[in-house]
Design a protein around this motif. Structure first.
Motif, PDB file in Angstrom:
ATOM      1  N   HIS A  25       0.741  -1.262   0.212  1.00  0.00           N
ATOM      2  CA  HIS A  25       0.101  -0.105   0.022  1.00  0.00           C
ATOM      3  C   HIS A  25       0.904   1.264   0.022  1.00  0.00           C
ATOM      4  CE1 HIS A  25      -3.587  -2.576   0.453  1.00  0.00           C
ATOM      5  NE2 HIS A  25      -2.948  -3.039   1.344  1.00  0.00           N
ATOM      6  N   ALA A  26       1.359   1.383   1.039  1.00  0.00           N
ATOM      7  CA  ALA A  26       2.484   2.550   1.067  1.00  0.00           C
ATOM      8  C   ALA A  26       3.523   2.683   0.111  1.00  0.00           C
ATOM      9  CB  ALA A  26       2.888   2.949   2.644  1.00  0.00           C
ATOM     10  N   LYS A  28       4.264   1.130  -2.443  1.00  0.00           N
ATOM     11  CA  LYS A  28       3.778   0.936  -4.018  1.00  0.00           C
ATOM     12  C   LYS A  28       3.972   2.061  -4.416  1.00  0.00           C
ATOM     13  CE  LYS A  28       0.666  -1.385  -6.780  1.00  0.00           C
ATOM     14  NZ  LYS A  28      -0.661  -2.199  -6.824  1.00  0.00           N
ATOM     15  N   LYS A  29       3.604   3.421  -3.830  1.00  0.00           N
ATOM     16  CA  LYS A  29       3.371   4.863  -4.501  1.00  0.00           C
ATOM     17  C   LYS A  29       5.025   5.581  -4.718  1.00  0.00           C
ATOM     18  CE  LYS A  29      -1.010   5.112  -2.196  1.00  0.00           C
ATOM     19  NZ  LYS A  29      -1.639   5.773  -0.770  1.00  0.00           N
ATOM     20  N   VAL A  30       5.981   4.754  -3.865  1.00  0.00           N
ATOM     21  CA  VAL A  30       7.115   5.509  -3.941  1.00  0.00           C
ATOM     22  C   VAL A  30       8.398   4.674  -4.456  1.00  0.00           C
ATOM     23  CG1 VAL A  30       6.657   7.012  -2.221  1.00  0.00           C
ATOM     24  CG2 VAL A  30       7.572   4.852  -1.220  1.00  0.00           C
ATOM     25  N   THR A  32      10.073   1.913  -7.256  1.00  0.00           N
ATOM     26  CA  THR A  32       9.774   1.255  -8.710  1.00  0.00           C
ATOM     27  C   THR A  32       9.366  -0.244  -8.464  1.00  0.00           C
ATOM     28  OG1 THR A  32      12.032   0.468  -8.692  1.00  0.00           O
ATOM     29  CG2 THR A  32      11.929   2.826  -9.402  1.00  0.00           C
ATOM     30  N   THR A  90      14.651   0.011   0.212  1.00  0.00           N
ATOM     31  CA  THR A  90      14.101   1.725   0.512  1.00  0.00           C
ATOM     32  C   THR A  90      15.208   2.691   0.724  1.00  0.00           C
ATOM     33  OG1 THR A  90      14.057   1.119   2.838  1.00  0.00           O
ATOM     34  CG2 THR A  90      11.991   0.695   1.472  1.00  0.00           C
TER      35      THR A  90
END
Length: 128
Positions: A25-26, A28-30, A32, A90
């Motif tokens: 969820h989180a 996935k947005k930031v 690749t 990350t």
């Protein structure tokens, strides 16, 4: 020792589920798709080891000393293997450069392999 192993396995599984949801969820947005897949690899291997730890106390062919050794190998391996993968996936989101400690990933994997190997060899050793 069995209570400690099961408790740690349950905690490790719970954290894997939380991190998997966080990644889906989180992150996935930031991240690749490649970095997200890397993160998910860490989650997957952590969950495999959590299930392994939950089953470890049921292995009657292992001595308590062997179970304890396997437990510490697997937990240390997960911290190094999955933990470093989380950091590497990350990496650009934090000020710390996890690439400087990326060498611990294979060390963690090796510790996990040694833990599983101990179960494997002890199983056949007891089958005489």
């Amino acid at each position: 020792m069995d209570k400690k192993i099961i408790g740690t396995g349950a905690l490790m599984g719970m954290v894997a589920i939380i991190l998997g949801a966080f990644g889906a969820h989180a992150l996935k947005k930031v991240l690749t798709p490649e970095l997200l897949a890397t993160f998910e690899t860490g989650v997957r291997y952590q969950m495999y080891q959590a299930i392994f730890l939950l089953l470890l106390p049921t292995f009657k062919m292992l001595t308590e000393k062997t179970k304890k050794t396997v437990f510490y190998l697997v937990v240390s391996g997960v911290v190094l293997f999955s933990g470093s993968i989380y950091g590497l996936a990350t990496n650009y989101l934090t000020p710390f450069d996890f690439k400087t400690i990326g060498f611990v990933t294979p060390i963690g994997g090796f510790l996990i392999i040694v833990g599983w190997s101990m179960v494997f060899f002890n199983y056949f050793k007891g089958k005489s």
